[in-house]
Design an enzyme around this catalytic site. Structure first.
Site: not given
Ligand code: LMR
Length: 394
Positions: A209, A130, A244
Site C-alpha cells: 500500500d 491503517w 495526498k
C-alpha cells in the site's frame, strides 16, 4: 415491519468519524489532527499550482464512459511512476495497472480479485495499521490477522520476521511502502531486502500500500520497496494514490498494479480485474485522472509537482521539529523523540485512548484514539496550543 428493523447502529468511522465530530465542535480553538490531510502553513488544504495549471490546460470535452480499467494515458504514466521507467517487470509485460477510486478503491478491487480468482483467504496487516485495512479486507471476505510492527523506538523487526515466517503459504501480507500509517516508522532498505526474500521463501502474497509516495524522501526512493518486489520476479499487488501527493483527495485518483509471472498470466488477470471493477462501480471517473495524467506527462508540470511535493515534505519536517521543541517547552511528560524520528504525515504519540479523548474534549485537539496525530496539519499558529494540550494530558 421493516427489513431494517433489527439493524444495529454502527460505530462512527475511527478516522472520518473524527472529522464529523470536529465539524460539529463549536470550539474556536479546535485543531483537526485526526484525518491524514496535508494543510499548508495557514491551515488550508492547498490546491497545488500544478493541479490548477493542469486544469486550465485540459480542454473541456464530452464525458463518455472511460474504459473499465481507466484512462490509458493515466494508467501508463502511473505504471512508470510506480515501477520506474526501466522496470524489467513492465518491459516483460508482467504488470497490469488499472485506475481505481484512490488507494482504498485499489485495495478493495485487489481484495475482491484475490478472493475471486485465487485460494487466498487470510491477510496479515501490521499491528497497528491503517484503521480501514482490517475493515476492508474483512468485508471482502478475508480472515484478518496481524504481524508485529511497532515499538516506541521503531519497527519491531525481529518479531515482524518471526510472524511472517510463521504465516501459511498463500497468505496475503499488506505492507506500507513508506510513511507507515499510523506509526511513521518505515523499514530500512536492508530490512526490505529481508522482507522480500522471506515473502518469496514462504510463498506469501505481498500487497504493498503506497498512499504517500513523495512524502518520505522523494518519489523515486519512496517507491524502492515496489522496485525490490518487482525485481524479485514474484507476483504481488500495489495500491497507489494521488490523494495526498497531488492533494486530489476528493477526486479519488488511484491505481491498482498487479505483477504477474508472465504476460499470459497478466492478460488473464487483467480480464478478471475488469470484472472486479465492473461489479463494484462499472468504470472510474474522468476528471481527476485527466489532471494527474497531464501532470505526469507534461515535463514542466511534472517538475512543478516535484518542487511542490518537496515543499510539503520540508514543511512537515519543520513542523516535526517545532512540535518536539514545543512539547519540551510545555513540559510534556514522556519521550518527544517520536516527533522527529518518524516519517510522513503521521506521528504515533504513545498517548492512550483516554488521553486522546481528553485532548478532544478538553482542548479541541483531534487525533485518533490509537494515539495518532496528523503532523501535516500542524502550523506555526497551532503547534504551541497542540503541544500545551498534549503536555497537559501527559
Ligand atoms: C488517514 O489515514 O487518515 C487517511 O488515509 C484518510 C482515510 O481515508 O482514512
Amino acid at each position: 415491519m421493516s427489513i431494517f428493523s433489527s439493524v444495529e447502529l454502527a460505530p462512527a468511522d475511527p478516522i472520518l468519524g473524527l472529522t464529523e465530530q470536529f465539524l460539529a465542535d463549536a470550539s474556536t480553538q479546535k485543531v483537526n489532527l485526526g484525518v491524514g490531510v496535508y494543510q499548508d502553513e495557514t491551515g488550508r488544504v492547498p490546491l497545488l499550482e500544478c493541479v490548477r495549471r493542469a486544469e486550465t490546460e485540459i480542454t473541456p470535452a464530452p464525458r463518455p464512459y472511460l474504459p473499465i480499467v481507466g484512462l490509458p494515458a493515466y494508467t501508463g504514466a502511473v505504471r512508470e511512476l510506480v515501477f520506474g521507467a526501466d522496470s524489467p517487470a513492465v518491459a516483460e509485460g508482467r504488470v497490469t495497472t488499472v485506475q481505481t477510486l484512490s488507494g482504498t478503491g485499489a485495495l478493495k478491487v485487489g481484495a475482491d480479485l484475490l478472493r475471486a480468482v485465487t485460494a487466498a483467504e487470510r491477510v496479515l496487516i501490521s499491528d497497528p495499521s491503517w484503521e480501514n485495512h482490517r475493515a476492508l479486507f474483512t468485508r471482502a471476505g478475508f480472515q484478518v490477522g496481524t504481524y508485529a510492527y511497532y515499538t516506541p523506538q521503531g519497527v519491531a523487526f525481529d518479531r515482524l520476521l518471526a510472524d511472517l515466517r510463521a504465516a501459511a503459504p498463500g497468505t496475503v501480507v499488506v505492507l506500507h511502502a513508506c510513511c507507515h500509517n499510523p506509526t511513521g516508522f518505515d523499514l530500512t532498505p536492508a530490512q526490505w531486502d529481508q522482507v522480500v526474500a522471506l515473502t518469496a521463501e514462504r510463498d506469501l502474497v505481498p500487497f504493498v500500500d503506497m498512499a504517500y509516495q513523495g512524502f518520505a524522501a522523494g518519489l523515486v526512493p519512496d517507491a524502492a520497496a515496489i522496485a525490490r518486489f518487482a525485481a524479485s520476479g514474484r507476483p504481488f499487488l500495489a495500491a497507489t494514490s494521488f490523494s495526498k501527493s497531488m492533494g486530489l483527495y476528493g477526486e479519488r485518483v488511484g491505481a491498482l498494479s498487479i505483477v504477474t509471472a508472465s504476460p499470459d498470466e497478466a492478460a488473464r488477470v487483467a480480464s478478471q480485474v475488469k470484472i472486479a471493477i465492473r461489479t463494484n462501480y462499472s468504470s472510474p471517473p474522468t476528471h481527476g485522472a485527466a489532471v494527474a495524467a497531464r501532470i505526469l506527462t507534461d515535463p514542466s508540470l511534472r517538475a512543478m509537482w516535484d518542487a511542490e511535493l518537496t515543499g510539503m515534505r520540508d514543511r512537515i519536517r519543520q513542523m516535526r521539529r517545532a512540535l518536539a521543541d514545543a512539547l519540551v517547552a510545555a513540559g510534556f511528560r514522556g519521550d518527544v523523540s517520536f516527533a522527529t524520528a518518524q516519517t510522513g504525515m503521521f506521528s504515533y504519540t504513545g498517548l492512550s485512548a483516554e488521553q486522546m479523548i481528553r485532548l478532544r474534549s478538553e482542548f479541541g485537539v483531534y487525533g485518533t484514539d490509537r494515539g495518532r496525530i496528523c503532523v501535516a496539519a500542524l502550523n506555526p499558529a497551532n503547534v504551541g496550543t497542540v503541544a500545551a494540550a498534549m503536555a497537559a494530558v501527559s
